[in-house]
Scaffold this active site. Structure first.
Site, PDB file in Angstrom:
ATOM      1  N   PHE A 128      -5.711  -6.951   5.227  1.00 14.57           N
ATOM      2  CA  PHE A 128      -5.900  -8.195   3.990  1.00 14.57           C
ATOM      3  C   PHE A 128      -5.875  -9.252   4.097  1.00 14.57           C
ATOM      4  O   PHE A 128      -4.659  -9.224   3.583  1.00 14.57           O
ATOM      5  CB  PHE A 128      -6.063  -7.136   2.126  1.00 14.57           C
ATOM      6  CG  PHE A 128      -7.107  -8.193   1.469  1.00 14.57           C
ATOM      7  CD1 PHE A 128      -8.671  -7.770   1.700  1.00 14.57           C
ATOM      8  CD2 PHE A 128      -6.945  -8.959   0.824  1.00 14.57           C
ATOM      9  CE1 PHE A 128      -9.707  -9.357   1.428  1.00 14.57           C
ATOM     10  CE2 PHE A 128      -7.266  -9.970   0.008  1.00 14.57           C
ATOM     11  CZ  PHE A 128      -8.489  -9.499   0.582  1.00 14.57           C
TER      12      PHE A 128
ATOM     13  N   LYS B  87       0.320 -13.640  -5.842  1.00 17.91           N
ATOM     14  CA  LYS B  87       0.475 -12.755  -7.059  1.00 17.91           C
ATOM     15  C   LYS B  87       1.764 -12.795  -7.859  1.00 17.91           C
ATOM     16  O   LYS B  87       1.785 -13.728  -8.793  1.00 17.91           O
ATOM     17  CB  LYS B  87       0.116 -11.076  -6.164  1.00 17.91           C
ATOM     18  CG  LYS B  87      -0.926 -11.128  -5.233  1.00 17.91           C
ATOM     19  CD  LYS B  87      -0.770  -9.275  -5.637  1.00 17.91           C
ATOM     20  CE  LYS B  87      -2.486  -9.707  -4.369  1.00 17.91           C
ATOM     21  NZ  LYS B  87      -3.323  -9.202  -5.210  1.00 17.91           N
TER      22      LYS B  87
ATOM     23  N   ASP C  96       3.094 -10.748   5.669  1.00 16.69           N
ATOM     24  CA  ASP C  96       2.456 -11.528   4.792  1.00 16.69           C
ATOM     25  C   ASP C  96       2.712 -10.553   3.924  1.00 16.69           C
ATOM     26  O   ASP C  96       2.772  -8.702   3.721  1.00 16.69           O
ATOM     27  CB  ASP C  96       0.978 -11.379   5.352  1.00 16.69           C
ATOM     28  CG  ASP C  96      -0.485 -11.082   3.593  1.00 16.69           C
ATOM     29  OD1 ASP C  96       0.146 -11.829   2.920  1.00 16.69           O
ATOM     30  OD2 ASP C  96      -1.436 -11.297   3.757  1.00 16.69           O
TER      31      ASP C  96
HETATM   32  C1  LIG Z   1      -1.891  -8.612   1.444  1.00 17.62           C
HETATM   33  C2  LIG Z   1      -2.780 -10.078   0.723  1.00 17.62           C
HETATM   34  N1  LIG Z   1      -2.544 -10.663   1.313  1.00 17.62           N
HETATM   35  C3  LIG Z   1      -3.894 -12.408   0.440  1.00 17.62           C
HETATM   36  C4  LIG Z   1      -4.036 -12.277  -0.664  1.00 17.62           C
HETATM   37  C5  LIG Z   1      -5.231 -13.237  -1.061  1.00 17.62           C
HETATM   38  O1  LIG Z   1      -4.489 -13.197  -2.159  1.00 17.62           O
HETATM   39  P1  LIG Z   1      -6.295 -14.101  -3.346  1.00 17.62           P
HETATM   40  O2  LIG Z   1      -6.388 -12.972  -3.904  1.00 17.62           O
HETATM   41  O3  LIG Z   1      -4.528 -14.712  -4.415  1.00 17.62           O
HETATM   42  O4  LIG Z   1      -6.629 -14.902  -2.373  1.00 17.62           O
HETATM   43  C6  LIG Z   1      -3.612 -10.487  -1.508  1.00 17.62           C
HETATM   44  C7  LIG Z   1      -5.088  -9.935  -2.377  1.00 17.62           C
HETATM   45  O5  LIG Z   1      -5.669  -9.796  -2.667  1.00 17.62           O
HETATM   46  C8  LIG Z   1      -3.568  -9.445  -0.747  1.00 17.62           C
HETATM   47  O6  LIG Z   1      -3.096  -8.956  -0.762  1.00 17.62           O
END
Ligand SMILES: Cc1ncc(COP(=O)(O)O)c(C=O)c1O
Length: 393
Positions: free
Chosen positions: A128, A244, A215
């Protein structure tokens, strides 16, 4: 009727006050928080250092200026991020998807700079990366993508923990410029990359001159016992995406570059009006300093060990696997268990369920061992009742 757009299936609870790892709802009921706003509230709630620094920043009258000017708070935050990541340059946005979107742009620009007209990025099944068009295209979930086609092109998907699949993709596709991976998949069900796999992936990237993009939006910022998961594996990626937990609740995302990705973005290549503003940067600085000063990574490891080992000791039938690292924990059951979330709230415990059948615990890093034991004593009876009921049915 609420005018809030109906994009979330919300639980019927509203938290209005918090302290440490505890939350209170509108009726004054107290809850133990084992989710931290989905890995966001690193310092828990109402941390005095964060509270005071934000109050001071607001009192100065300057919470936003513009990236047209120098922003000393941004420079201070970037210096800290460079130190903890081991990388060189930080671009600030406001969310996780902005961090991964910027990383994808860095990879494409890097490819173009090397003469690849249509650069491609290797991504993982069940990953994700966000919900913008590019990041949902990189995401390995049809549920997230459905209805938003045409997808952005240029992603090659392989299974996690499978180096041969990456090697083969490299042989068949000369356009690959980067690998994008969540070293521990959060939304996908707390799926942990083996450290040898990460090292092997890094070597393949080195061999081909691909960027390694980590990521760490969900798994980073100390939750696993080191600042970042790649540090457990012992190498430096070229790009790291953060958000986050980076600012303990103030919206911030960061795309951090080093190695081969250093200097790829030039003036005019990317931007954000709000990104890196003084209010958000104050929260980044205090979050990083406090994690260090209060040795919160050690706490995260201890709390995680308590939770994992005590749940494992229960030997509950119906628990398939307990996964994770530090305070990033997934408990996979043999059946969908979304209904446990509301039962948890009723029992005064906050957590969520991801990938249908994985109980996900991402407590604030300030959680003590005693509080971790309390998580277990609230969660286990719920799991028992749930698993027994279904067996009997
Ligand atoms: C690993 C990862 N990357 C990107 C995102 C996207 O983050 P945002 O919801 O702040 O756009 C998330 C959100 O859960 C995530 O867990």
């Amino acid at each position: 009727m609420s005018h809030v757009m109906n994009t979330y299936a919300r639980q019927p609870v509203a938290f209005v006050r918090g302290e440490g790892v505890w939350l209170w709802d509108e009726a004054g009921k107290k809850y133990l928080d084992a989710l931290a706003g989905i890995a966001v509230n690193t310092l828990g709630y109402g941390h005095p250092k964060l509270k005071q620094a934000l109050l001071d920043r607001v009192a100065s009258g300057v919470i936003h200026t513009s990236n047209l000017w120098r922003i000393p708070d941004q420079e201070a935050a970037a210096e800290r991020i460079a130190e903890i990541t081991g990388l060189d340059e930080v671009f600030f946005g406001n969310s996780g998807l902005e961090a991964t979107e910027a990383s994808i742009k860095v990879a494409r620009k890097y490819g173009h700079d090397r003469g690849i007209a249509e650069p491609a990025i290797i991504v993982m099944e069940k990953a994700f990366h966000g919900r913008s068009l590019a990041t949902l295209s990189a995401t390995g979930s049809r549920k997230v993508q459905a209805g938003f086609e045409p997808l952005v092109q240029g992603f090659v998907r392989v299974p996690l923990n499978d180096l041969d699949a990456v090697r083969q993709a490299g042989e068949h596709n000369r356009n690959i410029a980067a690998v994008l991976i969540e070293p521990i998949q959060g939304e996908g069900g707390i799926n942990v990359s083996r450290l040898e796999y990460l090292r092997g992936l890094y070597e393949i990237c080195q061999k081909h001159g691909w960027l390694f993009i980590s990521d760490e939006v969900q798994c980073g910022m100390g939750r696993t016992g080191k600042w970042f998961v790649y540090q457990h594996a012992g190498f430096q990626p070229d790009v790291v995406a953060l958000a986050k937990g980076l600012a303990s609740g103030v919206p911030v995302g960061a795309c951090v570059t080093g190695g081969r990705a250093k200097g790829v973005f030039k003036p005019g290549n990317h931007g954000s009006t709000f990104g890196g503003n003084p209010l958000a940067m104050t929260a980044v600085r205090v979050t990083i300093d406090t994690v260090k000063e209060e040795r919160l990574m050690e706490r995260a490891v201890k709390a995680g060990e308590v939770i994992r080992s005590q749940i494992r000791d229960q030997n509950l039938p119906g628990v398939r696997e307990i996964r994770g690292m530090g305070s990033m924990i997934g408990i996979e059951l043999d059946r969908p268990c979304g209904e446990l979330v509301l039962q948890g709230l009723n029992a005064g415990l906050v957590f969520n369920v991801t990938a249908d059948n994985v109980i996900r615990l991402l407590p604030p890093l300030v959680m003590s061992e005693a509080e971790a034991r309390e998580v277990v004593s609230r969660l286990v009876p719920l799991m028992k009742a749930f698993l027994e009921k279904r067996v009997a049915a």
